[in-house]
Structures are given as C-alpha cells and as structure tokens.
Design an enzyme around this catalytic site. Structure first.
Site, PDB file in Angstrom:
ATOM      1  N   LYS A 169       0.908  -1.281   0.032  1.00 45.57           N
ATOM      2  CA  LYS A 169       0.181  -0.059  -0.158  1.00 45.57           C
ATOM      3  C   LYS A 169       0.785   1.347  -0.064  1.00 45.57           C
ATOM      4  CE  LYS A 169      -1.879  -1.349   3.904  1.00 45.57           C
ATOM      5  NZ  LYS A 169      -1.393  -2.426   4.155  1.00 45.57           N
ATOM      6  N   ARG A 201      -9.643   0.254   8.511  1.00 48.58           N
ATOM      7  CA  ARG A 201      -9.343  -1.168   8.922  1.00 48.58           C
ATOM      8  C   ARG A 201     -10.213  -1.934   9.669  1.00 48.58           C
ATOM      9  NH1 ARG A 201      -3.583   0.075   8.884  1.00 48.58           N
ATOM     10  NH2 ARG A 201      -2.586  -1.763   9.262  1.00 48.58           N
ATOM     11  N   ARG A 214      12.262  -5.768   5.829  1.00 44.68           N
ATOM     12  CA  ARG A 214      12.069  -4.598   5.227  1.00 44.68           C
ATOM     13  C   ARG A 214      13.124  -3.533   6.292  1.00 44.68           C
ATOM     14  NH1 ARG A 214       6.444  -1.522   5.336  1.00 44.68           N
ATOM     15  NH2 ARG A 214       6.001  -2.642   7.574  1.00 44.68           N
ATOM     16  N   ARG A 247      11.632  -1.517  11.448  1.00 42.09           N
ATOM     17  CA  ARG A 247      10.295  -0.910  12.196  1.00 42.09           C
ATOM     18  C   ARG A 247       9.910  -1.977  13.396  1.00 42.09           C
ATOM     19  NH1 ARG A 247       5.279   0.246   8.543  1.00 42.09           N
ATOM     20  NH2 ARG A 247       3.898  -1.060   9.786  1.00 42.09           N
ATOM     21  N   ARG A 273      -0.064  -9.374  13.160  1.00 42.92           N
ATOM     22  CA  ARG A 273      -0.648  -8.289  12.276  1.00 42.92           C
ATOM     23  C   ARG A 273      -1.545  -8.823  11.194  1.00 42.92           C
ATOM     24  NH1 ARG A 273       4.485  -5.153  10.479  1.00 42.92           N
ATOM     25  NH2 ARG A 273       3.356  -4.226   9.146  1.00 42.92           N
TER      26      ARG A 273
HETATM   27  P1  AP5 Z   1       5.011  -1.428   1.822  1.00 44.17           P
HETATM   28  O1  AP5 Z   1       4.503  -0.586   0.575  1.00 44.17           O
HETATM   29  O2  AP5 Z   1       5.606  -0.908   3.084  1.00 44.17           O
HETATM   30  O3  AP5 Z   1       3.647  -2.264   2.381  1.00 44.17           O
HETATM   31  P2  AP5 Z   1       2.276  -1.947   3.040  1.00 44.17           P
HETATM   32  O4  AP5 Z   1       1.089  -2.396   2.744  1.00 44.17           O
HETATM   33  O5  AP5 Z   1       2.309  -0.155   3.342  1.00 44.17           O
HETATM   34  O6  AP5 Z   1       2.710  -2.398   4.457  1.00 44.17           O
HETATM   35  P3  AP5 Z   1       2.932  -1.792   6.035  1.00 44.17           P
HETATM   36  O7  AP5 Z   1       3.645  -2.632   6.932  1.00 44.17           O
HETATM   37  O8  AP5 Z   1       2.999  -0.314   6.000  1.00 44.17           O
HETATM   38  O9  AP5 Z   1       1.287  -1.689   6.379  1.00 44.17           O
HETATM   39  P4  AP5 Z   1       0.482  -2.152   7.553  1.00 44.17           P
HETATM   40  O10 AP5 Z   1      -0.930  -1.979   7.124  1.00 44.17           O
HETATM   41  O11 AP5 Z   1       0.805  -3.025   8.602  1.00 44.17           O
HETATM   42  O12 AP5 Z   1       1.108  -0.709   8.567  1.00 44.17           O
HETATM   43  P5  AP5 Z   1       0.388   0.458   9.083  1.00 44.17           P
HETATM   44  O13 AP5 Z   1       1.715   1.466   8.922  1.00 44.17           O
HETATM   45  O14 AP5 Z   1      -0.722   0.765   8.093  1.00 44.17           O
HETATM   46  O15 AP5 Z   1       5.930  -2.830   1.319  1.00 44.17           O
HETATM   47  C1  AP5 Z   1       6.244  -3.918   2.080  1.00 44.17           C
HETATM   48  C2  AP5 Z   1       7.624  -4.221   1.936  1.00 44.17           C
HETATM   49  O16 AP5 Z   1       7.094  -5.020   0.746  1.00 44.17           O
HETATM   50  C3  AP5 Z   1       8.456  -3.311   1.566  1.00 44.17           C
HETATM   51  O17 AP5 Z   1       9.740  -3.739   1.837  1.00 44.17           O
HETATM   52  C4  AP5 Z   1       8.582  -2.974  -0.034  1.00 44.17           C
HETATM   53  O18 AP5 Z   1       9.740  -2.569  -0.456  1.00 44.17           O
HETATM   54  C5  AP5 Z   1       7.933  -4.489  -0.378  1.00 44.17           C
HETATM   55  N1  AP5 Z   1       7.429  -4.592  -1.741  1.00 44.17           N
HETATM   56  C6  AP5 Z   1       6.209  -3.683  -1.918  1.00 44.17           C
HETATM   57  N2  AP5 Z   1       5.796  -4.143  -2.999  1.00 44.17           N
HETATM   58  C7  AP5 Z   1       6.589  -4.969  -3.544  1.00 44.17           C
HETATM   59  C8  AP5 Z   1       6.425  -6.064  -4.708  1.00 44.17           C
HETATM   60  N3  AP5 Z   1       5.499  -5.994  -5.736  1.00 44.17           N
HETATM   61  N4  AP5 Z   1       7.467  -7.051  -4.826  1.00 44.17           N
HETATM   62  C9  AP5 Z   1       8.356  -7.137  -3.828  1.00 44.17           C
HETATM   63  N5  AP5 Z   1       8.424  -6.559  -2.715  1.00 44.17           N
HETATM   64  C10 AP5 Z   1       7.521  -5.463  -2.255  1.00 44.17           C
HETATM   65  O19 AP5 Z   1      -0.098   0.192  10.527  1.00 44.17           O
HETATM   66  C11 AP5 Z   1       0.846  -0.151  11.595  1.00 44.17           C
HETATM   67  C12 AP5 Z   1       0.119  -0.079  13.048  1.00 44.17           C
HETATM   68  O20 AP5 Z   1      -0.675   0.981  13.215  1.00 44.17           O
HETATM   69  C13 AP5 Z   1      -1.022  -1.276  12.915  1.00 44.17           C
HETATM   70  O21 AP5 Z   1      -0.525  -2.587  13.144  1.00 44.17           O
HETATM   71  C14 AP5 Z   1      -1.952  -0.671  13.911  1.00 44.17           C
HETATM   72  O22 AP5 Z   1      -1.680  -1.085  15.110  1.00 44.17           O
HETATM   73  C15 AP5 Z   1      -1.918   0.797  13.697  1.00 44.17           C
HETATM   74  N6  AP5 Z   1      -2.761   1.391  12.858  1.00 44.17           N
HETATM   75  C16 AP5 Z   1      -2.709   2.100  11.606  1.00 44.17           C
HETATM   76  N7  AP5 Z   1      -3.624   2.356  11.156  1.00 44.17           N
HETATM   77  C17 AP5 Z   1      -4.860   1.966  11.736  1.00 44.17           C
HETATM   78  C18 AP5 Z   1      -6.212   2.258  11.746  1.00 44.17           C
HETATM   79  N8  AP5 Z   1      -6.764   2.515  10.721  1.00 44.17           N
HETATM   80  N9  AP5 Z   1      -6.957   1.620  12.724  1.00 44.17           N
HETATM   81  C19 AP5 Z   1      -6.278   1.108  14.020  1.00 44.17           C
HETATM   82  N10 AP5 Z   1      -4.901   0.979  14.013  1.00 44.17           N
HETATM   83  C20 AP5 Z   1      -4.214   1.257  13.012  1.00 44.17           C
END
Ligand code: AP5
Length: 216
Positions: free
Chosen positions: A16, A91, A130, A163, A174
């Site tokens: 994402k 979410r 990552r 991270r 997660r």
């Molecule tokens: P990346 O693009 O970083 O993936 P992502 O989907 O953005 O993953 P995140 O880990 O950021 O998502 P998340 O939803 O767990 O975390 P968030 O910060 O929202 O890609 C990941 C890796 O893969 C990278 O190394 C990239 O280079 C690689 N990659 C990407 N595409 C690729 C491809 N095509 N081929 C190969 N490699 C590839 O949330 C964190 C925490 O915050 C949650 O656990 C929760 O506690 C809290 N939180 C956040 N939002 C909310 C909400 N709305 N409600 C409640 N709690 C929340």
C-alpha cells in the site's frame, strides 16, 4: 474531472505504502496513512502516541475512536480537497462507516477502493526484511533492495533500522488482525460497487500499472 477519493486496501506488506508513493508522484494527491501518523505521534511522545504504542507494538489495532478523529481532521486540510489516497484506513467496518459519514457531511464520497492482494507466504519475508534509513527515510529490503554496504544507507551512510512491528512474531499477529478485522472490508466495499482487486505480486512497475487501471 471527478474527485479522486481513493482507498488502498490490503494486508500488512501488500504494498500500500509503496504504491501510494507512486500515485502521489503521478496524481499529486496526498497520501493519508494512519500508520505513519500514529508512528509520528509515537515518536513525538504525544498523548495519542502513548495511547497507540502498546497496540501497535503487539500487532493489534488502535481503538477506532482514536484513528477516526485523526482522519476527520486530516481530510479537512486544504491539500485533501481535490482528492486523497487513504493507506491503512479504514481497517474495521466501524471505521469504514465513520469515514462514509465524515465524507457525506462534507458533500463528498469515495470514488474507488483498490484491494492489493498478496498471499501470506509472500508477505512475511517482505515485512521481516524491510529496513529504512532513520535520517532520510529511504526504503530498503535485505533481499529485494539491499544497500550497497550492508546495514548502511546508500544516500547518507546512516545505520538502517527495522520497524518495531516488523519482527516475525508481530508480523504474524498483524496478519491475523488483518484477517479478522480488516478483510471483511473487501465484501463491504464490493457490495457498494467501489471495489477493484489487483494482484500485488511481481515487479513494482507492473503492480503500479494494475493499480492505475483499477483506479481509472
Ligand atoms: P509496503 O509498501 O511498505 O507495504 P504496506 O502494505 O504499506 O505495509 P505496512 O507494513 O506499512 O502496512 P501495515 O498495514 O501493517 O502498517 P501501517 O503502518 O498501516 O511494502 C512492504 C515491503 O514489501 C517493503 O519492503 C516493500 O519494498 C516490499 N514490496 C512492496 N511491493 C513489492 C513488490 N511488488 N515486490 C516485492 N517487494 C515489494 O500500520 C501499523 C500499525 O498501526 C497497525 O498494526 C496498527 O496497530 C496501527 N494502525 C494503523 N492504521 C490503523 C487504523 N486505521 N486503525 C487502527 N490501528 C491502525
């Protein structure tokens, strides 16, 4: 041209954030990532950051009321008036309902939800490998995008960091949280006719092509 009020949906590691970055460059829209906002609050030691930290560190969701308030405020900023890319929000179904209400109160509505799909077996190594530079933010991956010198940023030589929630145990938590609480949003937005599903595997540019087609 209509508004571009978009959501990127997908499991942790689906890409994402990576795809949102490309969309910003192409469409000049703000990326609104609740994960980034919460990590920033945690870093700054605000009341919100302190409340959120425990949930984030164990791979659970932060309570709906905390993130909904954050989003409502962010959507009122001037840069989000012509469109936005929501990444990591909503979410839960209550978050999705609250978002619909916040937008409706402002005479706005979502125009597309893109679900990026990647099998769990691929997500775990994506996340545990990552790394990023704490100084300039440049992203790396130990296997897929290693720095020239192991553990150091190519741009400024700073030691790379992982991270806090990218350890294997927390990644698995997660993913379970995603399955139980977030995956139901796929059916929710499909029923509203807003959903497009794309394969998130393969080269970044190929995934971006699919995302753009889904948004068209
Ligand atoms: P990346 O693009 O970083 O993936 P992502 O989907 O953005 O993953 P995140 O880990 O950021 O998502 P998340 O939803 O767990 O975390 P968030 O910060 O929202 O890609 C990941 C890796 O893969 C990278 O190394 C990239 O280079 C690689 N990659 C990407 N595409 C690729 C491809 N095509 N081929 C190969 N490699 C590839 O949330 C964190 C925490 O915050 C949650 O656990 C929760 O506690 C809290 N939180 C956040 N939002 C909310 C909400 N709305 N409600 C409640 N709690 C929340």
């Amino acid at each position: 041209m209509g508004d571009r009020n978009w959501i990127l949906l997908g499991a942790p590691g689906a890409g994402k954030g990576t795809q949102a970055q490309r969309l910003i460059d192409t469409y000049r829209l703000p990326q609104i990532s609740t994960g980034d906002m919460l990590r920033e609050a945690k870093r700054a030691g605000t009341a919100l950051g302190k409340q959120a930290a425990g949930y984030m560190d164990r791979g659970a969701l932060v309570p709906d009321e905390l993130v909904i308030g954050l989003i409502a405020e962010r959507l009122d900023q001037p840069d989000a008036q012509q469109g936005f890319i929501l990444d990591g929000f909503p979410r839960t179904v209550p978050q999705a309902e609250a978002l619909g209400q916040v937008l409706a109160e402002r005479g706005r509505q979502l125009t597309r939800v893109v679900a990026i799909e990647v099998p769990e077996a691929v997500l775990v190594p994506r996340l545990t490998g990552r790394r990023s530079c704490p100084k300039c933010g440049a992203p790396y991956h130990v296997m897929f995008k290693p720095p020239v010198k192991e553990g150091l940023c190519d741009v400024d030589g700073t030691a790379l960091v992982q991270r806090a929630d990218d350890t294997e145990v927390t990644v698995r938590a997660r993913l379970e949280t995603y399955r139980n609480q977030t995956a139901p949003l796929i059916a929710y937005y499909r029923a509203k006719g807003l959903l497009r599903e794309v394969d998130g595997q393969g080269e970044l540019g190929a995934v971006f092509q699919r995302v753009q087609e889904a948004l068209a």
